[in-house]
Structures are given as C-alpha cells and as structure tokens.
Design a protein around this motif. Sequence first.
Motif, mmCIF file in Angstrom:
data_model
loop_
_atom_site.group_PDB
_atom_site.id
_atom_site.type_symbol
_atom_site.label_atom_id
_atom_site.label_comp_id
_atom_site.label_asym_id
_atom_site.label_seq_id
_atom_site.Cartn_x
_atom_site.Cartn_y
_atom_site.Cartn_z
ATOM 1 N N GLU A 97 -68.660 -13.217 -33.771
ATOM 2 C CA GLU A 97 -68.193 -14.480 -34.313
ATOM 3 C C GLU A 97 -68.718 -14.603 -35.929
ATOM 4 O O GLU A 97 -67.750 -15.185 -36.853
ATOM 5 C CB GLU A 97 -68.917 -15.803 -33.909
ATOM 6 N N GLN A 98 -69.702 -14.249 -36.122
ATOM 7 C CA GLN A 98 -70.125 -14.053 -37.925
ATOM 8 C C GLN A 98 -69.149 -13.362 -38.491
ATOM 9 O O GLN A 98 -68.520 -13.837 -39.395
ATOM 10 C CB GLN A 98 -71.403 -13.505 -38.000
ATOM 11 N N TYR A 143 -64.938 -7.951 -28.234
ATOM 12 C CA TYR A 143 -64.620 -9.123 -28.756
ATOM 13 C C TYR A 143 -64.024 -9.028 -30.202
ATOM 14 O O TYR A 143 -63.498 -10.083 -30.497
ATOM 15 C CB TYR A 143 -66.055 -9.795 -29.187
ATOM 16 N N THR A 175 -65.690 -14.575 -38.744
ATOM 17 C CA THR A 175 -65.768 -15.790 -39.540
ATOM 18 C C THR A 175 -65.351 -15.404 -40.847
ATOM 19 O O THR A 175 -64.554 -15.703 -41.589
ATOM 20 C CB THR A 175 -66.976 -16.533 -39.470
ATOM 21 N N LEU A 192 -71.875 -11.079 -29.043
ATOM 22 C CA LEU A 192 -70.946 -12.117 -29.274
ATOM 23 C C LEU A 192 -71.395 -13.223 -30.643
ATOM 24 O O LEU A 192 -70.354 -13.326 -31.343
ATOM 25 C CB LEU A 192 -71.018 -13.358 -27.991
ATOM 26 N N THR A 193 -72.539 -13.252 -30.740
ATOM 27 C CA THR A 193 -72.725 -13.925 -32.311
ATOM 28 C C THR A 193 -72.562 -13.119 -33.269
ATOM 29 O O THR A 193 -71.910 -13.746 -34.343
ATOM 30 C CB THR A 193 -74.491 -13.884 -32.179
ATOM 31 N N ALA A 249 -64.305 -14.356 -28.405
ATOM 32 C CA ALA A 249 -64.788 -14.695 -29.766
ATOM 33 C C ALA A 249 -63.818 -15.389 -30.609
ATOM 34 O O ALA A 249 -63.077 -14.875 -30.839
ATOM 35 C CB ALA A 249 -65.300 -13.232 -30.462
ATOM 36 N N HIS A 250 -64.293 -16.758 -30.773
ATOM 37 C CA HIS A 250 -63.507 -17.473 -31.459
ATOM 38 C C HIS A 250 -64.557 -18.088 -32.644
ATOM 39 O O HIS A 250 -65.221 -19.064 -32.425
ATOM 40 C CB HIS A 250 -62.834 -18.576 -30.634
ATOM 41 N N PRO A 251 -64.352 -17.655 -33.865
ATOM 42 C CA PRO A 251 -63.279 -16.623 -34.324
ATOM 43 C C PRO A 251 -63.839 -15.098 -34.018
ATOM 44 O O PRO A 251 -65.024 -15.116 -33.766
ATOM 45 C CB PRO A 251 -63.301 -16.789 -35.971
ATOM 46 N N GLY A 252 -63.122 -13.963 -34.352
ATOM 47 C CA GLY A 252 -63.331 -12.673 -34.053
ATOM 48 C C GLY A 252 -62.398 -12.090 -33.475
ATOM 49 O O GLY A 252 -61.677 -11.076 -33.747
ATOM 50 N N GLN A 253 -61.770 -12.535 -32.164
ATOM 51 C CA GLN A 253 -60.782 -11.959 -31.511
ATOM 52 C C GLN A 253 -59.528 -11.730 -32.066
ATOM 53 O O GLN A 253 -59.160 -12.673 -32.988
ATOM 54 C CB GLN A 253 -60.486 -12.993 -30.162
#
Length: 330
Positions: free
Chosen positions: A88-89, A139, A92, A84-85, A151-155
């Motif tokens: 998200e990275q 994700y 982004t 998940l991390t 994942a926000h952002p990501g999804q």
Amino acid sequence: MKFSVLDLCPVPEGSTVADAMRNTADLGPYVEALGYHRYWMAEHHNMPGIASAATAVLLGHVASKTKTIRVGAGGIMLPNHAPLTIAEQFGTLASLYGDRIDLGLGRAPGGDHAVWQALRRGRTGEDNFPAEVAELMGYLDDADPMAPVQAHPGQGTHVPLWILGSSLYGAQLAAHFGLPYAFASHFAPDALEDASYIYRRDFKPSKALAAPKFMLAVNVIGADTDEEATYLRTSVQQAFARLRSGKPSKLPYPVEDIDAEIGIALRRGVDQALRISATGSPETVHRQLGELIAKYKPDELIITGQIHDQVARKRSFEIAAQAMADLAAG
C-alpha cells in the motif's frame, strides 16, 4: 553503465534531523541534474545519525522535489512489516509519481536486537522472508479476482522489486525469484565475490527480468585533492567505529588524525569493512571506480558518501558522476 545514489539521510554533529531532511531534499534534484539514475534510501532504526527510518515517507518527499530520477528503497526491511502495508505504501508512491518508484527488500531488522523486539511484537522469530516476498509480489501484480485481500493502492502498479543482501542467502533468493540483486558491499563486502557468482549462475528468468542484474554498492569520498578526501573520510570511519563499539552517534566532524581518534586496530577493521570505496581527487576516484568495475563487473553502481558537510557531499557526488561519464566514454 547506470549509476545511482544511496542516501541514508545522515544527521551530522551540530545539526538536527530536520537539517538532515532538508539536505536530502536539496541533494535529490542536484544528483538528478548530474545524471544519476536512482535515488535510494534505507530503513534504519535507533540510530541518531540516520534519519531515514520512515523510509516511504521520506521517499515521497524526494519524489516531490524531482522529476525524472527513479526513487526507491534500498531497502525496506520486509520482516519488520506486513507485506500488505508495504504494498500500500509503495503503491501510493507509484500512484503519485508514476513509473519511477523502486522497492528494494532486505531481511535484517535495520538495527539491534532491541529494535527487532520493538518492531516485531507478537511475531515469531521464524524466517518467512521468501513467503513474504512472494506475498508482496502478489499485491503489486495484476489483481486476482479470487484473492480475499487486495492492495488498494498497490494492485497492478508493478513496482519493480529488488532483493538486497550481504550474504549468499540474498543472492540465492534473488536468483530463485528472477529479481535484480543489490549487494551491500559498501559496509559488508566479505561475501561479495561468491554472492555475485552464485546469483548470476543460478538466476532463473522471470516475468520481471530476463537476465541477471547485479548492483554494486560503493563508498565514494571525492574532493579536489587526495588529502582533502582522506580528511573527509574520517567522518564515516568514526561513525562506523562507534557503531561497532555499540555507541552509534550523529555523523562526526572530520578529524586530522583518525588513528588518534579511534585507535589503529579499530581503524584497520573499519577500513576492511569499508574497502569497496573510492577516495581521493577526481583522478583518483576515476581510477579506483574503474578498478572496481573491472574486477566485479556490475550492471549498475550505487554510490554512497557519508560526508559531514553538505557542500562537500554534493561535490563528492559531482566528482563521482564525472568519473562515471569519463569511464563510459572510454
């Protein structure tokens, strides 16, 4: 054939981490103008000569300095992180810089056993890499309204994933998921032929990729003469020798006599590990790259060059770009 850059953000002897990062910010736009397709950086830890540990942060800096070149990780060592991390990275980064972000994934710690312990506290030694890749893919894919975590952002960013490796394991995994595969032939080439064969043989088409895509990593040390290139190459030879001896350091100054510096036996072992290379004048680099392409038939080349002097480093990437253009022109 597309050709790309792998930058480890080397920290040369006599300079600082901040200097290395300024060199990276300088190199990104330079190779973009030369026609390179991707600019990748790799996650390494506890190595004083490599400043790309916080890979996503530094990739954002490179992306901010460039306009068209793809920017990505080659790679993120996924077992060091929660999927998940990473989603998200890189979600982004994709939100900031659009559809030019790549995410290559490896399963090594990016350092020694002490690094493994420092990064993976509370986690078991069980290999969950395939499941973690699948979780990360979820994700970054279109949102599943039933999923308990998104994942926000990501999804929905659909950041392209690559599998990285230096063994048959990575080749099999990339083939299973139908993902592109990059082989770490620039420092661990022993399984290169078998891995590329197995990946292509077992590849399963996927939503991400219809046919196999194989990337070959090559060391290039180009200079105006063969003698100058051989001299510049002694920096990476020394660095690799020190790493093998358990004494990693900043990227050393080049030396006139590499055998006197590290010994003939160690130098031969280092040269064997670094044998997927092109070192020499523009004519020599052209010939040696052509031979590697003819032998391994990659779909893409990713070029790295650990050179102490930034001006010489840029010149080497210029020579490599011209060689690739000339090879493409026949």
